[in-house]
Design a protein around this motif. Structure first.
Motif, PDB file in Angstrom:
ATOM      1  N   LEU A  10       0.866  -1.182   0.000  1.00  0.00           N
ATOM      2  CA  LEU A  10       0.000   0.000   0.000  1.00  0.00           C
ATOM      3  C   LEU A  10       0.900   1.229   0.000  1.00  0.00           C
ATOM      4  N   GLY A  11       0.879   1.971  -1.109  1.00  0.00           N
ATOM      5  CA  GLY A  11       1.784   3.122  -1.221  1.00  0.00           C
ATOM      6  C   GLY A  11       3.039   2.749  -1.991  1.00  0.00           C
ATOM      7  N   SER A  12       2.864   2.003  -3.089  1.00  0.00           N
ATOM      8  CA  SER A  12       4.032   1.493  -3.835  1.00  0.00           C
ATOM      9  C   SER A  12       4.801   2.597  -4.551  1.00  0.00           C
ATOM     10  N   THR A  13       4.170   3.766  -4.747  1.00  0.00           N
ATOM     11  CA  THR A  13       4.847   4.838  -5.490  1.00  0.00           C
ATOM     12  C   THR A  13       5.684   5.744  -4.596  1.00  0.00           C
ATOM     13  N   GLY A  14       5.683   5.481  -3.289  1.00  0.00           N
ATOM     14  CA  GLY A  14       6.446   6.331  -2.377  1.00  0.00           C
ATOM     15  C   GLY A  14       7.872   5.835  -2.163  1.00  0.00           C
ATOM     16  N   SER A  15       8.546   6.469  -1.234  1.00  0.00           N
ATOM     17  CA  SER A  15       9.935   6.132  -0.945  1.00  0.00           C
ATOM     18  C   SER A  15      10.053   4.687  -0.439  1.00  0.00           C
ATOM     19  N   ILE A  16       9.246   4.311   0.536  1.00  0.00           N
ATOM     20  CA  ILE A  16       9.285   2.927   1.041  1.00  0.00           C
ATOM     21  C   ILE A  16       8.766   1.957  -0.030  1.00  0.00           C
ATOM     22  N   GLY A  17       7.673   2.347  -0.681  1.00  0.00           N
ATOM     23  CA  GLY A  17       7.059   1.461  -1.674  1.00  0.00           C
ATOM     24  C   GLY A  17       8.015   1.116  -2.808  1.00  0.00           C
ATOM     25  N   THR A  37      -0.523   0.047  -4.838  1.00  0.00           N
ATOM     26  CA  THR A  37      -1.486   1.152  -4.775  1.00  0.00           C
ATOM     27  C   THR A  37      -0.770   2.496  -4.739  1.00  0.00           C
ATOM     28  N   ALA A  38      -1.507   3.520  -5.186  1.00  0.00           N
ATOM     29  CA  ALA A  38      -0.985   4.895  -5.111  1.00  0.00           C
ATOM     30  C   ALA A  38      -2.151   5.824  -4.790  1.00  0.00           C
ATOM     31  N   ASN A  39      -1.816   7.041  -4.463  1.00  0.00           N
ATOM     32  CA  ASN A  39      -2.852   8.047  -4.238  1.00  0.00           C
ATOM     33  C   ASN A  39      -3.182   8.746  -5.551  1.00  0.00           C
ATOM     34  N   ARG A  40      -2.205   9.512  -6.102  1.00  0.00           N
ATOM     35  CA  ARG A  40      -2.459  10.271  -7.330  1.00  0.00           C
ATOM     36  C   ARG A  40      -1.424  10.022  -8.422  1.00  0.00           C
ATOM     37  N   ASN A  41      -0.315   9.380  -8.062  1.00  0.00           N
ATOM     38  CA  ASN A  41       0.767   9.235  -9.044  1.00  0.00           C
ATOM     39  C   ASN A  41       0.469   8.081 -10.016  1.00  0.00           C
ATOM     40  N   ALA A  42      -0.487   8.350 -10.921  1.00  0.00           N
ATOM     41  CA  ALA A  42      -0.950   7.311 -11.850  1.00  0.00           C
ATOM     42  C   ALA A  42       0.179   6.873 -12.787  1.00  0.00           C
ATOM     43  N   ALA A  85     -11.545   0.848  -1.824  1.00  0.00           N
ATOM     44  CA  ALA A  85     -10.914  -0.258  -2.556  1.00  0.00           C
ATOM     45  C   ALA A  85      -9.601  -0.672  -1.897  1.00  0.00           C
ATOM     46  N   LEU A  86      -8.912   0.298  -1.296  1.00  0.00           N
ATOM     47  CA  LEU A  86      -7.643  -0.023  -0.629  1.00  0.00           C
ATOM     48  C   LEU A  86      -7.878  -1.044   0.476  1.00  0.00           C
ATOM     49  N   SER A  87      -8.975  -0.858   1.195  1.00  0.00           N
ATOM     50  CA  SER A  87      -9.291  -1.780   2.295  1.00  0.00           C
ATOM     51  C   SER A  87      -9.772  -3.123   1.768  1.00  0.00           C
ATOM     52  N   THR A 100       2.374  -1.705   4.803  1.00  0.00           N
ATOM     53  CA  THR A 100       1.636  -0.444   4.876  1.00  0.00           C
ATOM     54  C   THR A 100       2.627   0.702   4.696  1.00  0.00           C
ATOM     55  N   ALA A 101       2.759   1.173   3.466  1.00  0.00           N
ATOM     56  CA  ALA A 101       3.733   2.226   3.158  1.00  0.00           C
ATOM     57  C   ALA A 101       3.043   3.496   2.665  1.00  0.00           C
ATOM     58  N   MET A 102       1.791   3.650   3.087  1.00  0.00           N
ATOM     59  CA  MET A 102       1.108   4.917   2.793  1.00  0.00           C
ATOM     60  C   MET A 102       1.558   5.926   3.825  1.00  0.00           C
ATOM     61  N   VAL A 103       1.311   7.181   3.544  1.00  0.00           N
ATOM     62  CA  VAL A 103       1.759   8.194   4.498  1.00  0.00           C
ATOM     63  C   VAL A 103       0.561   8.706   5.302  1.00  0.00           C
ATOM     64  N   GLY A 104       0.768   8.882   6.607  1.00  0.00           N
ATOM     65  CA  GLY A 104      -0.222   9.551   7.453  1.00  0.00           C
ATOM     66  C   GLY A 104      -1.426   8.714   7.825  1.00  0.00           C
ATOM     67  N   TYR A 105      -2.454   9.428   8.255  1.00  0.00           N
ATOM     68  CA  TYR A 105      -3.698   8.837   8.755  1.00  0.00           C
ATOM     69  C   TYR A 105      -4.371   7.932   7.711  1.00  0.00           C
ATOM     70  N   SER A 106      -4.075   8.172   6.438  1.00  0.00           N
ATOM     71  CA  SER A 106      -4.709   7.382   5.376  1.00  0.00           C
ATOM     72  C   SER A 106      -4.408   5.889   5.527  1.00  0.00           C
ATOM     73  N   GLY A 107      -3.373   5.557   6.301  1.00  0.00           N
ATOM     74  CA  GLY A 107      -3.020   4.145   6.472  1.00  0.00           C
ATOM     75  C   GLY A 107      -3.901   3.406   7.468  1.00  0.00           C
ATOM     76  N   TRP A 203      19.214  10.304   5.263  1.00  0.00           N
ATOM     77  CA  TRP A 203      18.190   9.443   4.657  1.00  0.00           C
ATOM     78  C   TRP A 203      17.484  10.189   3.530  1.00  0.00           C
ATOM     79  N   SER A 204      17.101   9.445   2.485  1.00  0.00           N
ATOM     80  CA  SER A 204      16.265  10.025   1.438  1.00  0.00           C
ATOM     81  C   SER A 204      14.865   9.439   1.605  1.00  0.00           C
ATOM     82  N   MET A 205      13.890  10.305   1.933  1.00  0.00           N
ATOM     83  CA  MET A 205      12.552   9.803   2.309  1.00  0.00           C
ATOM     84  C   MET A 205      11.486  10.690   1.683  1.00  0.00           C
TER      85      MET A 205
HETATM   86  P1  NDP Z   1       5.936   8.945   0.451  1.00  0.00           P
HETATM   87  O1  NDP Z   1       5.297  10.261   0.576  1.00  0.00           O
HETATM   88  O2  NDP Z   1       7.209   8.829  -0.287  1.00  0.00           O
HETATM   89  O3  NDP Z   1       4.903   7.887  -0.174  1.00  0.00           O
HETATM   90  C1  NDP Z   1       3.605   7.760   0.323  1.00  0.00           C
HETATM   91  C2  NDP Z   1       2.832   6.729  -0.456  1.00  0.00           C
HETATM   92  O4  NDP Z   1       1.487   6.719   0.038  1.00  0.00           O
HETATM   93  C3  NDP Z   1       2.735   7.034  -1.942  1.00  0.00           C
HETATM   94  O5  NDP Z   1       2.602   5.828  -2.648  1.00  0.00           O
HETATM   95  C4  NDP Z   1       1.433   7.840  -2.025  1.00  0.00           C
HETATM   96  O6  NDP Z   1       0.846   7.825  -3.309  1.00  0.00           O
HETATM   97  C5  NDP Z   1       0.579   7.095  -1.019  1.00  0.00           C
HETATM   98  N1  NDP Z   1      -0.458   7.930  -0.416  1.00  0.00           N
HETATM   99  C6  NDP Z   1      -0.310   9.162   0.103  1.00  0.00           C
HETATM  100  N2  NDP Z   1      -1.491   9.630   0.565  1.00  0.00           N
HETATM  101  C7  NDP Z   1      -2.401   8.683   0.297  1.00  0.00           C
HETATM  102  C8  NDP Z   1      -3.816   8.581   0.475  1.00  0.00           C
HETATM  103  N3  NDP Z   1      -4.525   9.566   1.050  1.00  0.00           N
HETATM  104  N4  NDP Z   1      -4.429   7.447   0.085  1.00  0.00           N
HETATM  105  C9  NDP Z   1      -3.722   6.447  -0.497  1.00  0.00           C
HETATM  106  N5  NDP Z   1      -2.408   6.482  -0.707  1.00  0.00           N
HETATM  107  C10 NDP Z   1      -1.743   7.589  -0.314  1.00  0.00           C
HETATM  108  O7  NDP Z   1       6.114   8.403   1.953  1.00  0.00           O
HETATM  109  P2  NDP Z   1       7.269   7.456   2.540  1.00  0.00           P
HETATM  110  O8  NDP Z   1       7.445   6.271   1.679  1.00  0.00           O
HETATM  111  O9  NDP Z   1       8.435   8.277   2.902  1.00  0.00           O
HETATM  112  O10 NDP Z   1       6.602   7.015   3.928  1.00  0.00           O
HETATM  113  C11 NDP Z   1       5.546   6.086   3.976  1.00  0.00           C
HETATM  114  C12 NDP Z   1       5.319   5.697   5.433  1.00  0.00           C
HETATM  115  O11 NDP Z   1       6.494   5.022   5.912  1.00  0.00           O
HETATM  116  C13 NDP Z   1       5.132   6.905   6.360  1.00  0.00           C
HETATM  117  O12 NDP Z   1       4.213   6.589   7.355  1.00  0.00           O
HETATM  118  C14 NDP Z   1       6.507   7.124   6.955  1.00  0.00           C
HETATM  119  O13 NDP Z   1       6.448   7.705   8.241  1.00  0.00           O
HETATM  120  C15 NDP Z   1       7.018   5.686   7.057  1.00  0.00           C
HETATM  121  N6  NDP Z   1       8.467   5.564   7.013  1.00  0.00           N
HETATM  122  C16 NDP Z   1       9.175   6.016   5.938  1.00  0.00           C
HETATM  123  C17 NDP Z   1      10.545   5.907   5.885  1.00  0.00           C
HETATM  124  C18 NDP Z   1      11.321   6.337   4.674  1.00  0.00           C
HETATM  125  O14 NDP Z   1      12.526   6.100   4.623  1.00  0.00           O
HETATM  126  N7  NDP Z   1      10.712   6.940   3.687  1.00  0.00           N
HETATM  127  C19 NDP Z   1      11.297   5.351   7.013  1.00  0.00           C
HETATM  128  C20 NDP Z   1      10.455   4.853   8.073  1.00  0.00           C
HETATM  129  C21 NDP Z   1       9.104   4.978   8.077  1.00  0.00           C
HETATM  130  P3  NDP Z   1       1.244   8.958  -4.416  1.00  0.00           P
HETATM  131  O15 NDP Z   1       2.644   8.643  -4.820  1.00  0.00           O
HETATM  132  O16 NDP Z   1       0.252   8.757  -5.475  1.00  0.00           O
HETATM  133  O17 NDP Z   1       1.116  10.279  -3.714  1.00  0.00           O
END
Ligand code: NDP
Length: 385
Positions: A10-17, A37-42, A85-87, A100-107, A203-205
């Motif tokens: 969950l959150g594959s387009t982010g730094s952790i994902g 899954t992603a939020n907006r990064n289609a 759908a995420l759930s 669970t690699a989404m950011v914030g309360y959305s997780g 760290w790059s996050m």
């Molecule tokens: P990013 O901002 O890089 O990525 C967040 C991911 O969550 C993206 O895939 C994003 O999608 C998705 N997302 C954001 N908002 C929503 C939403 N409302 N609904 C659905 N998906 C959503 O965050 P990080 O990878 O840095 O962090 C993810 C989690 O891991 C955080 O809780 C952070 O605290 C924790 N963490 C991160 C570390 C790191 O090194 N980065 C280290 C330790 C913990 P889109 O790309 O479309 O916006």
């Protein structure tokens, strides 16, 4: 042949994902990518789907459904959209572990859904435990679900505890790099910019956690996360600043012995450990060289200047819904700082004022967290206008 482990990210387009996908790619015989899954990064989601061939993709923003669906028309991949759908997708029979690699309360809600579906949780989304730690722990226990930490500090503690389950923890030390403003005075912090705050030394996050690291809120959130993950009292969780980010955290046992887990800072390692636990798979990650680090140093944190750290301890002491209120305020404040609507120091001001205004509820259920989250967001937003 051993059955492959089905993974949902969950959150594959982010730094952790994205780093998790790199890990999975190394072990095609062991992992089976089921959901991304992603939020907006289609665009990136589509690219990842074409490269890694998951069974299902979800784009949270429904307005992007057609774009993703059309792009993956020929790829035999299920495409869904929307927060619900995420759930739903995490409960698929083919999914064994949900990262669970989404950011914030959305997780929060998808994590609850995954626990109810009895999936193993690899938890990066620390905000889930900050907001509703007691509820999540209770549900995990009832459903016999394991929660393996991904956060490097908590992974370090978890690794130190291997083989020690009968031995109570006296105390843990979470290490903190101190971020880009380590040693700054309040006066110096008055004029720091968004660009400076986004430059983490080690760290790059993602943007949110990087700002949280600069303000020490990240460490505060981690303190609360640790309390729930390892079942500790607040006075058993200490923070020590360690600018080199080599020692990832330490456990002190009742005989006074301390264990630390250390190595070069690379999130792929804790991500991989959470996905392969209890096994350690061989990697080609760069190895630590003592000669590159002739000195490892440790300092006391400064919660007077970095107010967010103190606020997190206060919220943890207050318990109930207070950490949820703090988290909501912080998400609003960090977003406003990223949009250059408020100064760096205003983040902690908004957090503190929101906490003071928040009603607390002792043993909250999910509906209480949802209510406090939205009230606190509204209050914090009002402070910005
Ligand atoms: P990013 O901002 O890089 O990525 C967040 C991911 O969550 C993206 O895939 C994003 O999608 C998705 N997302 C954001 N908002 C929503 C939403 N409302 N609904 C659905 N998906 C959503 O965050 P990080 O990878 O840095 O962090 C993810 C989690 O891991 C955080 O809780 C952070 O605290 C924790 N963490 C991160 C570390 C790191 O090194 N980065 C280290 C330790 C913990 P889109 O790309 O479309 O916006």
């Amino acid at each position: 042949m051993q059955q492959k482990k089905g993974i949902a990210i969950l959150g594959s387009t982010g730094s952790i994902g994205t780093q998790a996908l790199e890990v999975l790619e190394q072990y095609p015989d062991y992992f089976d990518l089921q959901v991304i899954t992603a939020n907006r990064n289609a665009d990136l989601l589509i690219e990842q789907a074409k490269k890694h061939h998951p069974n299902t993709v979800v784009i949270a923003d429904e307005s992007l459904y057609e774009k993703v669906k059309n792009a993956l028309w020929d790829d035999d991949i299920h495409v869904y959209a929307g927060a619900d759908a995420l759930s739903q997708v995490v409960s698929s029979n083919e999914v064994h572990t949900v990262l669970t690699a989404m950011v914030g309360y959305s997780g929060l809600k998808p994590t609850i859904a995954a626990i109810e579906a009895k999936k193993t949780i690899a938890l990066a989304n620390k905000e889930t435990l900050v907001v509703a730690g007691e509820l999540i722990k209770k549900m995990a226990l009832e459903n016999n679900v394991a929660i393996y930490p991904v956060d490097s500090e908590h992974s370090a503690i978890f690794q130190c505890l291997t083989g020690e389950f009968q031995n109570p923890i006296e105390k843990i030390y979470l290490t903190a790099s101190g971020g880009p403003f380590r040693g700054f005075t309040t006066e110096q912090l008055q004029s720091v910019t968004r660009a400076q705050a986004l430059k983490h030394p080690n760290w790059s996050m993602g943007a949110k956690i990087t700002i949280d690291s600069a303000s020490m809120m990240n460490k505060g959130l981690e303190v609360i996360e640790a309390k729930w993950l390892f079942d500790l009292r607040p006075d058993q969780v200490d923070v020590i600043v360690h600018p080199q980010s080599i020692v990832h955290s330490l456990v002190q046992f009742e005989d006074g012995s301390m264990k630390a887990q250390w190595g070069l800072p690379d999130m792929k390692l804790p991500i991989q450990y959470a996905l392969t636990y209890p096994d350690r798979f061989p990697t080609k990650f760069e190895r630590f060289n003592f000669m590159d680090y002739p000195e490892l140093t440790f300092e006391k944190p400064d919660p007077k200047t970095f107010r967010n750290l103190q606020l997190a301890y206060d919220a943890m002491d207050a318990g109930g819904t207070m950490p949820c209120a703090l988290n909501a305020a912080n998400e609003i404040a960090v977003q406003a700082f990223l949009e250059e609507k408020i100064s760096f120091l205003q983040i902690a001001e908004i957090n503190e004022k929101t906490m003071h205004a928040a009603a607390t509820k002792g043993t909250p259920g999910l509906e209480d967290f949802v209510a406090i989250d939205s009230e606190s967001r509204a209050f914090a937003t009002g402070l910005i206008k």
